[in-house]
Design an enzyme around this catalytic site. Sequence first.
Site, short mmCIF file in Angstrom:
data_model
loop_
_atom_site.label_atom_id
_atom_site.label_comp_id
_atom_site.label_asym_id
_atom_site.label_seq_id
_atom_site.Cartn_x
_atom_site.Cartn_y
_atom_site.Cartn_z
CB SER A 1 44.84 -22.47 67.88
OG SER A 1 44.34 -23.51 66.39
CE1 TYR B 1 42.98 -24.88 57.51
CE2 TYR B 1 41.52 -23.99 57.29
CZ TYR B 1 42.28 -23.59 57.51
OH TYR B 1 42.79 -22.80 58.34
CG PHE C 1 45.97 -28.45 75.96
CD1 PHE C 1 46.77 -29.48 75.86
CD2 PHE C 1 45.47 -28.15 77.64
CE1 PHE C 1 47.50 -30.75 76.43
CE2 PHE C 1 47.09 -28.96 78.02
CZ PHE C 1 47.53 -29.92 78.69
#
Length: 330
Positions: free
Chosen positions: A205, A59, A211
Amino acid sequence: MKYRKLGDGLEVSALGLGCMPMAGVGNNMYGVATEAESVATIHRAIDLGVTFFDTAEVYGPHLNEALVGKAIEGRRDGLVIATKFGFRLNEDGIRGLDSSPGNVRRACEGSLRRLGIETIDLYYQHRVDPDVPIEDTVGAMAELVKEGKVRHLGLSEAGVETIRRAATVHPIAALQSEYSLWERDVEEEILPLCRTLGMGFVPYSPLGRGFLTGQIKARTDLPEGDYRLNDPRYSEENFDQNLKMVDAVKVIAGRHSVSPAQVALAWLLAQGDDVVPIPGSKRRATLEDSMAAIDVTLDHEDLAALDAAAPRGGTSGPRYGERMMAMVRI
């Protein structure tokens, strides 16, 4: 905050913090993040009782670990710091997978230095390297445990046979893989195997890359350069179909007077006491919203409605593009 146990006796907060949005694979992967707000978010998480923080060498690369290290300086006691290795890196970025014993050790030494800690609490292989036997990789990780540089071992996105083989070498405390209302494939074989072997499960996630929060109503809501503009499930052909799932989440959120994100996280928490989601956040406001899910209890009617609206395999589009899909479940 409430607390749960993963495998190998590792206790963590029931919700962890995924730090990747603060400096992901490339800059601003999920929109712009500032260092000051990211550090403040980690501090706020600690104040809320969060003990579990997730980062990785790749990352940034390296930037995320350094940021986490800065944020936890002077506040290390009681925290469980998880990081990951498994990629070959050079000055130009990622250059493939590498879980060779030499790279395991190199990556660990670098992570310890950037994080400013003496021991990594949970050390994951980020992606399985098909060119290196998992026994060799886990053997090298186990050596780090013997040396006191690592406390517990983990795998990420490993397949069934790899998980079984790894567990014969050293106890594996946790498997980290994608799991949420819009990605439930782990329920078929992976999650049951983890339970058989005594491993905890850490969903990344857990909000479907944002979303399931209901905040993204159209692709135009995403900033230029956002990774999700290339996500198959966010594509023009799949976006509207997947919104139907969010509509069902919103109905239950309204019933409980909570946010859709809290419903999505509460659903995961209801899947078992060995499940510890790590929602990502780079701002205190979203962190506080996510962590409030710990107090949301869904009843049988809620869970049945969510199962019907988001069945396994019911999301439109694959969860990754072809290149990244080739790196999971090996």
